[in-house]
Design a protein around this motif. Structure first.
Motif, mmCIF file in Angstrom:
data_model
loop_
_atom_site.group_PDB
_atom_site.id
_atom_site.type_symbol
_atom_site.label_atom_id
_atom_site.label_comp_id
_atom_site.label_asym_id
_atom_site.label_seq_id
_atom_site.Cartn_x
_atom_site.Cartn_y
_atom_site.Cartn_z
ATOM 1 N N LYS A 191 0.829 -1.214 0.000
ATOM 2 C CA LYS A 191 0.000 0.000 0.000
ATOM 3 C C LYS A 191 0.865 1.268 0.000
ATOM 4 N N ILE A 192 1.915 1.292 0.824
ATOM 5 C CA ILE A 192 2.703 2.531 0.881
ATOM 6 C C ILE A 192 3.522 2.707 -0.394
ATOM 7 N N ARG A 193 3.959 1.593 -0.982
ATOM 8 C CA ARG A 193 4.694 1.706 -2.260
ATOM 9 C C ARG A 193 3.740 2.253 -3.330
ATOM 10 N N ALA A 194 2.485 1.786 -3.329
ATOM 11 C CA ALA A 194 1.501 2.283 -4.308
ATOM 12 C C ALA A 194 1.228 3.771 -4.081
ATOM 13 N N ALA A 195 1.413 4.217 -2.819
ATOM 14 C CA ALA A 195 1.172 5.636 -2.501
ATOM 15 C C ALA A 195 2.400 6.499 -2.799
ATOM 16 N N GLY A 196 3.426 5.887 -3.379
ATOM 17 C CA GLY A 196 4.607 6.664 -3.780
ATOM 18 C C GLY A 196 5.649 6.806 -2.686
ATOM 19 N N ILE A 197 5.519 6.020 -1.626
ATOM 20 C CA ILE A 197 6.542 6.082 -0.567
ATOM 21 C C ILE A 197 7.658 5.101 -0.942
ATOM 22 N N THR A 198 8.807 5.684 -1.243
ATOM 23 C CA THR A 198 9.898 4.886 -1.810
ATOM 24 C C THR A 198 11.060 4.698 -0.833
ATOM 25 N N LEU A 199 10.948 5.263 0.351
ATOM 26 C CA LEU A 199 12.079 5.234 1.296
ATOM 27 C C LEU A 199 12.437 3.816 1.702
ATOM 28 N N PRO A 200 13.733 3.599 2.045
ATOM 29 C CA PRO A 200 14.104 2.294 2.597
ATOM 30 C C PRO A 200 13.340 2.036 3.901
ATOM 31 N N ILE A 201 12.875 0.802 4.062
ATOM 32 C CA ILE A 201 12.079 0.454 5.256
ATOM 33 C C ILE A 201 12.933 -0.344 6.232
ATOM 34 N N ASP A 202 12.993 0.148 7.448
ATOM 35 C CA ASP A 202 13.727 -0.522 8.520
ATOM 36 C C ASP A 202 12.677 -1.111 9.462
ATOM 37 N N ALA A 203 12.596 -2.437 9.517
ATOM 38 C CA ALA A 203 11.508 -3.072 10.288
ATOM 39 C C ALA A 203 11.879 -3.204 11.758
ATOM 40 N N GLY A 204 11.046 -2.662 12.620
ATOM 41 C CA GLY A 204 11.280 -2.750 14.067
ATOM 42 C C GLY A 204 10.748 -4.062 14.613
ATOM 43 N N ILE A 205 11.616 -4.816 15.289
ATOM 44 C CA ILE A 205 11.198 -6.113 15.848
ATOM 45 C C ILE A 205 11.340 -6.085 17.361
ATOM 46 N N MET A 206 10.243 -6.364 18.033
ATOM 47 C CA MET A 206 10.246 -6.425 19.496
ATOM 48 C C MET A 206 10.379 -7.898 19.906
ATOM 49 N N TYR A 258 13.193 -14.068 10.490
ATOM 50 C CA TYR A 258 13.350 -14.626 9.133
ATOM 51 C C TYR A 258 12.212 -14.172 8.222
ATOM 52 N N LYS A 259 10.992 -14.115 8.770
ATOM 53 C CA LYS A 259 9.846 -13.672 7.942
ATOM 54 C C LYS A 259 10.079 -12.235 7.473
ATOM 55 N N PHE A 260 10.513 -11.369 8.387
ATOM 56 C CA PHE A 260 10.788 -9.979 7.993
ATOM 57 C C PHE A 260 11.900 -9.914 6.943
ATOM 58 N N MET A 261 12.928 -10.740 7.137
ATOM 59 C CA MET A 261 14.066 -10.699 6.201
ATOM 60 C C MET A 261 13.645 -11.068 4.780
ATOM 61 N N ASN A 262 12.519 -11.784 4.674
ATOM 62 C CA ASN A 262 12.050 -12.189 3.343
ATOM 63 C C ASN A 262 11.012 -11.239 2.758
ATOM 64 N N LEU A 263 10.834 -10.083 3.372
ATOM 65 C CA LEU A 263 9.818 -9.141 2.876
ATOM 66 C C LEU A 263 10.410 -8.019 2.022
ATOM 67 N N GLY A 264 11.671 -8.156 1.669
ATOM 68 C CA GLY A 264 12.270 -7.163 0.767
ATOM 69 C C GLY A 264 12.533 -5.827 1.437
ATOM 70 N N ILE A 265 12.738 -5.846 2.745
ATOM 71 C CA ILE A 265 12.980 -4.587 3.457
ATOM 72 C C ILE A 265 14.478 -4.260 3.457
ATOM 73 N N SER A 266 14.801 -3.059 3.949
ATOM 74 C CA SER A 266 16.201 -2.608 3.891
ATOM 75 C C SER A 266 16.953 -2.804 5.190
ATOM 76 N N GLY A 267 16.231 -3.031 6.287
ATOM 77 C CA GLY A 267 16.941 -3.199 7.554
ATOM 78 C C GLY A 267 16.098 -3.883 8.605
ATOM 79 N N ILE A 268 16.809 -4.498 9.569
ATOM 80 C CA ILE A 268 16.182 -5.141 10.728
ATOM 81 C C ILE A 268 16.638 -4.358 11.951
ATOM 82 N N HIS A 269 15.672 -3.906 12.729
ATOM 83 C CA HIS A 269 15.981 -3.043 13.879
ATOM 84 C C HIS A 269 15.348 -3.670 15.129
ATOM 85 N N PHE A 270 16.183 -4.166 16.033
ATOM 86 C CA PHE A 270 15.625 -4.801 17.237
ATOM 87 C C PHE A 270 15.424 -3.771 18.335
ATOM 88 N N TYR A 271 14.206 -3.773 18.883
ATOM 89 C CA TYR A 271 13.950 -3.019 20.110
ATOM 90 C C TYR A 271 14.529 -3.871 21.233
#
Ligand code: FAD
Length: 292
Positions: A191-206, A258-271
């Motif tokens: 959805k955000i890519r369709a809205a033109g948001i192109t920034l690298p996504i860093d996924a926060g994992i708790m 591992y699931k996040f790593m397979n979503l094509g994101i740019s970073g993994i960020h652990f809380y």
């Protein structure tokens, strides 16, 4: 080095820590940082108390991280709650003077009983635009995003439009709120890519370390869902000892990562919640060691 340049080359690994309260010793956090450095993180971010609480400690920790013998980069969280433009300009200049040129620009949670931010800015997009205006490209600016929608937004459409405003105001990276629903996360990315948001996504994992903390983190303030597999894990281990729950939670977090790593994101960020040992186990469990 800019974190955005690292993200162009590889999936980044990073951690969030929080500063101890002013009346507590800081040394335990320094030991946590030493352990985290052993994982060669691309950056470590430090939280900021909305309204400037613990502000002194926050800068002290960021400086410590930034001056870690080039072992990593500090990202300083900053919220505009209760701040005038002049306060912000002064604090951000002090940050640059310490060599900290990465900031996560946030509005912050409105404290209970307040009707507004009681500062010059009402939303993070205004803060981001101001930082760009005053400091040009001297800062790498991260912005926050909520994959399950920010709790105040009436709809995803509304929230994503506001996210786009933050990108348009000059943000460089999108750092996400905790989210255990990876299918929902993947739909949000579409959805955000369709809205033109192109920034690298860093996924926060708790990390899942205790049932109480999962319930508090998901439901206490953020309105995040507890998907069925996590609900099952909590039920299966509901009466376990804390050690047994932690063990099961770490296994769960490894699969989640591992699931996040397979979503094509740019970073993994652990809380990290300042719990370095658990994060070390999780990173070892999913091969996030010796990456450089
Ligand atoms: P905004 O982007 O301003 O969004 C807040 C709400 O306002 C959203 O519902 C949005 O849709 C809406 N909105 C945005 N722009 C407009 C507009 N122009 N008109 C109308 N509505 C609008 N909090 C802390 O206090 N300290 C921290 O250190 C901290 N670290 C965080 C780290 C991460 C990675 C994340 C994801 C969150 C963090 N937070 C922290 C929490 C954050 O401050 C809260 O989620 C806060 O409620 C919203 O901040 P924001 O920057 O997303 O705000």
């Amino acid at each position: 080095m800019k974190v955005t340049d690292i993200m162009k080359k590889r999936m980044s690994l990073s951690f969030e820590v929080f500063p101890p309260k002013m009346d507590k010793p800081v040394e335990p956090l320094y030991s946590v940082l030493e352990k985290l450095y052993s994982l060669d993180p691309d950056f470590i971010s430090c939280t900021y108390g909305a309204g400037g609480t613990n502000a002194g400690r926050h800068m002290e920790i960021c400086e410590r991280i930034q001056k870690s013998d080039n072992r990593t980069v500090a990202i300083s969280h900053f919220t505009c709650i209760g701040s005038t433009k002049e306060d912000i300009r002064r604090e951000m200049q002090a940050s640059l003077d310490l060599g900290i040129d990465h900031v996560l620009a946030l509005r912050g949670d409105i404290p209970k009983g307040w009707e507004s931010t009681r500062g010059d800015f009402h939303h993070a997009s205004e803060l981001i635009a101001y930082l760009r205006d005053v400091f040009g490209s001297r800062f790498t600016i991260a912005m926050a995003g909520a994959p399950e929608k920010h709790i105040e937004a009436r709809s995803f459409d509304e929230d994503i439009a506001h996210l786009r405003m933050k990108q348009d105001a000059g943000a460089d990276i999108l750092m996400t709120q905790l989210c255990y629903d990876t299918d929902g996360f993947a739909r949000w990315v579409e959805k955000i890519r369709a809205a033109g948001i192109t920034l690298p996504i860093d996924a926060g994992i708790m990390p899942v370390l205790s049932k109480d903390s999962v319930i508090r983190m998901c439901l206490g303030t953020n309105g995040c869902s507890i998907p069925r597999p996590l609900a099952e894990l909590i039920s299966r281990h509901y009466n376990d000892t804390p050690e047994d729950f932690r063990k099961a939670g770490i296994e769960y977090t490894i699969d989640l990562t591992y699931k996040f790593m397979n979503l094509g994101i740019s970073g993994i960020h652990f809380y990290t919640m300042n719990k370095a040992d658990a994060v070390l186990e999780i990173c070892e469990g999913c091969g996030l060691t010796h990456r450089k």
